[in-house]
Write a protein that holds these residues in place. Structure first.
Motif, PDB file in Angstrom:
ATOM      1  N   LEU A   1      -5.877  -3.539   8.465  1.00  0.00           N
ATOM      2  CA  LEU A   1      -5.993  -2.638   7.328  1.00  0.00           C
ATOM      3  C   LEU A   1      -4.647  -2.427   6.645  1.00  0.00           C
ATOM      4  O   LEU A   1      -4.128  -1.316   6.571  1.00  0.00           O
ATOM      5  CB  LEU A   1      -6.600  -1.310   7.780  1.00  0.00           C
ATOM      6  CG  LEU A   1      -7.869  -1.424   8.622  1.00  0.00           C
ATOM      7  CD1 LEU A   1      -8.457  -0.042   8.878  1.00  0.00           C
ATOM      8  CD2 LEU A   1      -8.907  -2.315   7.949  1.00  0.00           C
ATOM      9  N   PHE A   2      -4.084  -3.524   6.138  1.00  0.00           N
ATOM     10  CA  PHE A   2      -2.813  -3.436   5.421  1.00  0.00           C
ATOM     11  C   PHE A   2      -2.973  -2.527   4.205  1.00  0.00           C
ATOM     12  O   PHE A   2      -3.924  -2.652   3.441  1.00  0.00           O
ATOM     13  CB  PHE A   2      -2.375  -4.829   4.960  1.00  0.00           C
ATOM     14  CG  PHE A   2      -2.023  -5.763   6.078  1.00  0.00           C
ATOM     15  CD1 PHE A   2      -0.775  -5.699   6.670  1.00  0.00           C
ATOM     16  CD2 PHE A   2      -2.935  -6.690   6.545  1.00  0.00           C
ATOM     17  CE1 PHE A   2      -0.441  -6.563   7.709  1.00  0.00           C
ATOM     18  CE2 PHE A   2      -2.619  -7.553   7.577  1.00  0.00           C
ATOM     19  CZ  PHE A   2      -1.366  -7.489   8.169  1.00  0.00           C
ATOM     20  N   GLY A   3      -2.035  -1.615   4.022  1.00  0.00           N
ATOM     21  CA  GLY A   3      -2.056  -0.774   2.838  1.00  0.00           C
ATOM     22  C   GLY A   3      -3.004   0.403   2.910  1.00  0.00           C
ATOM     23  O   GLY A   3      -3.213   1.081   1.901  1.00  0.00           O
ATOM     24  N   ILE A   4      -3.573   0.682   4.089  1.00  0.00           N
ATOM     25  CA  ILE A   4      -4.533   1.787   4.161  1.00  0.00           C
ATOM     26  C   ILE A   4      -3.849   3.130   3.914  1.00  0.00           C
ATOM     27  O   ILE A   4      -4.500   4.089   3.487  1.00  0.00           O
ATOM     28  CB  ILE A   4      -5.266   1.795   5.527  1.00  0.00           C
ATOM     29  CG1 ILE A   4      -6.488   2.720   5.452  1.00  0.00           C
ATOM     30  CG2 ILE A   4      -4.332   2.186   6.666  1.00  0.00           C
ATOM     31  CD1 ILE A   4      -7.430   2.611   6.622  1.00  0.00           C
ATOM     32  N   ARG A   5      -2.525   3.187   4.149  1.00  0.00           N
ATOM     33  CA  ARG A   5      -1.796   4.430   3.904  1.00  0.00           C
ATOM     34  C   ARG A   5      -1.108   4.439   2.534  1.00  0.00           C
ATOM     35  O   ARG A   5      -0.395   5.388   2.209  1.00  0.00           O
ATOM     36  CB  ARG A   5      -0.755   4.646   5.003  1.00  0.00           C
ATOM     37  CG  ARG A   5      -1.349   5.043   6.352  1.00  0.00           C
ATOM     38  CD  ARG A   5      -0.254   5.305   7.372  1.00  0.00           C
ATOM     39  NE  ARG A   5      -0.776   5.910   8.582  1.00  0.00           N
ATOM     40  CZ  ARG A   5      -1.326   5.235   9.576  1.00  0.00           C
ATOM     41  NH1 ARG A   5      -1.419   3.921   9.490  1.00  0.00           N
ATOM     42  NH2 ARG A   5      -1.783   5.845  10.660  1.00  0.00           N
TER      43      ARG A   5
ATOM     44  N   PRO B   1      -8.686  -6.298  -2.303  1.00  0.00           N
ATOM     45  CA  PRO B   1      -7.449  -6.349  -3.104  1.00  0.00           C
ATOM     46  C   PRO B   1      -6.350  -5.425  -2.583  1.00  0.00           C
ATOM     47  O   PRO B   1      -5.164  -5.733  -2.716  1.00  0.00           O
ATOM     48  CB  PRO B   1      -7.920  -5.927  -4.505  1.00  0.00           C
ATOM     49  CG  PRO B   1      -9.232  -5.249  -4.306  1.00  0.00           C
ATOM     50  CD  PRO B   1      -9.850  -5.890  -3.115  1.00  0.00           C
ATOM     51  N   ILE B   2      -6.733  -4.309  -1.963  1.00  0.00           N
ATOM     52  CA  ILE B   2      -5.748  -3.389  -1.397  1.00  0.00           C
ATOM     53  C   ILE B   2      -5.042  -4.037  -0.214  1.00  0.00           C
ATOM     54  O   ILE B   2      -3.805  -4.042  -0.114  1.00  0.00           O
ATOM     55  CB  ILE B   2      -6.421  -2.070  -0.961  1.00  0.00           C
ATOM     56  CG1 ILE B   2      -7.032  -1.370  -2.182  1.00  0.00           C
ATOM     57  CG2 ILE B   2      -5.423  -1.152  -0.251  1.00  0.00           C
ATOM     58  CD1 ILE B   2      -7.894  -0.183  -1.827  1.00  0.00           C
ATOM     59  N   PHE B   3      -5.831  -4.616   0.693  1.00  0.00           N
ATOM     60  CA  PHE B   3      -5.257  -5.264   1.869  1.00  0.00           C
ATOM     61  C   PHE B   3      -4.435  -6.483   1.475  1.00  0.00           C
ATOM     62  O   PHE B   3      -3.348  -6.724   2.016  1.00  0.00           O
ATOM     63  CB  PHE B   3      -6.361  -5.697   2.834  1.00  0.00           C
ATOM     64  CG  PHE B   3      -7.128  -4.556   3.457  1.00  0.00           C
ATOM     65  CD1 PHE B   3      -6.728  -3.248   3.309  1.00  0.00           C
ATOM     66  CD2 PHE B   3      -8.275  -4.799   4.204  1.00  0.00           C
ATOM     67  CE1 PHE B   3      -7.433  -2.200   3.873  1.00  0.00           C
ATOM     68  CE2 PHE B   3      -8.987  -3.765   4.783  1.00  0.00           C
ATOM     69  CZ  PHE B   3      -8.567  -2.466   4.616  1.00  0.00           C
ATOM     70  N   ALA B   4      -4.957  -7.273   0.517  1.00  0.00           N
ATOM     71  CA  ALA B   4      -4.279  -8.505   0.115  1.00  0.00           C
ATOM     72  C   ALA B   4      -2.923  -8.209  -0.520  1.00  0.00           C
ATOM     73  O   ALA B   4      -1.931  -8.895  -0.244  1.00  0.00           O
ATOM     74  CB  ALA B   4      -5.155  -9.296  -0.849  1.00  0.00           C
TER      75      ALA B   4
END
Length: 224
Positions: A156-160, A203-206
Motif C-alpha cells: 500500500l504505497f502512498g496510503i499515508r 494510481p495512488i500506489f503507482a
C-alpha cells in the motif's frame, strides 16, 4: 500456542510491510527481531519464510530477510488478479445469497472508526476482515484463499499520502454501499462498485512506488 505466536508475528510484520512502515530495503534479522519481540527464533523465522513465499520479503544470505521492492508492472499485475478474483467471488456470493451482512456492518464500522482515528493499521485489519468475509461467502474455499493471498501481497504505497488519506475516507461510504447492494440483490451495481473500489487505489500506489524507485536510484548513484 506456537502457531498462534507465529500468526501474531506474521500479522505484525505483514502490516508493517504493506502499510509502508517497513519500506523496501528494510532488513529483518531473525535474532534481532526475536530479541525485540522477546520470543524464540523459530516463530520469527517461520513468519518471515511465509512472507518470503508471498514475495513481500526475500532472503539475504547470512543476514536475514530484506523487504522486496516490486516493479510498477508487478503492482499492475496484482491489481489485475485482484480485480479478476474478487469480482468472481462476488458473483458467486450473490448467486449463493449466503453473506452475513451484519458481520460486514461491524467491520464497516471498524473501518470508519479507524479512519476517524487516523489509524492506518486498524484500517488495514478491519478492511482485510471485511473482504475476507466477502470471499468466504462465495462458497469456494480455494477462490477465497487465493483472493485473500493476492490482497496480502499488495503493497500500500502512498496510503499515508494526502491522496491515500482521501481515498481511505472515500472508501468508508463504499463499504456501507457494498452491504446495501448485497442486501438489495443488485449484482451488477455491486460488481461496478467493487471494480472501482479496487482499481481506484492503483494510481495512488503507482505514483508512490515510482517516487520510492526514484529515491532508490538516486541513492545507488550517490553510493557508486
Amino acid at each position: 500456542m506456537q502457531e498462534n505466536l507465529r500468526e501474531r508475528i506474521l500479522k505484525q510484520l505483514r502490516s508493517e510491510i504493506i502499510s509502508g512502515e517497513s519500506p523496501p530495503g528494510t532488513l529483518y534479522s531473525v535474532p534481532a527481531l526475536s530479541a525485540e519481540l522477546n520470543v524464540s527464533t523459530t516463530p520469527v523465522r517461520e513468519a518471515l519464510l511465509e512472507l518470503a513465499n508471498t514475495g513481500l520479503v526475500e532472503p539475504v544470505r547470512n543476514r536475514g530477510f530484506r523487504v522486496s521492492r516490486p516493479t510498477k508492472k508487478q503492482l499492475h499485475d496484482l491489481f489485475d488478479m485482484r480485480d479478476l478474483l474478487e469480482l468472481q467471488a462476488a458473483k458467486l456470493m450473490m448467486d449463493n445469497a449466503s453473506c452475513d451482512t451484519e458481520m460486514l456492518r461491524e467491520y464497516a464500522r471498524e473501518i470508519e472508526q479507524a479512519v476517524n482515528d487516523d489509524d492506518v493499521r486498524a484500517y488495514l485489519i478491519a478492511d482485510r476482515s471485511f473482504h475476507d468475509a466477502l470471499f468466504a461467502a462465495s462458497g469456494n474455499e480455494l477462490l477465497a484463499q487465493t483472493a485473500l493471498a493476492f490482497r496480502d501481497r499488495m503493497r500500500l504505497f502512498g496510503i499515508r499520502s494526502g491522496a491515500g488519506i482521501d481515498r481511505q475516507r472515500e472508501s468508508v461510504e463504499e463499504h456501507y454501499r457494498i452491504i446495501d447492494l448485497i442486501e438489495a440483490g443488485e449484482k451488477d451495481e455491486l460488481l461496478k462498485l467493487l471494480h472501482y473500489h479496487i482499481r481506484s487505489w492503483e494510481p495512488i500506489f503507482a505514483a508512490a512506488l515510482e517516487k520510492d524507485a526514484l529515491r532508490h536510484r538516486k541513492k545507488r548513484t550517490l553510493e557508486s
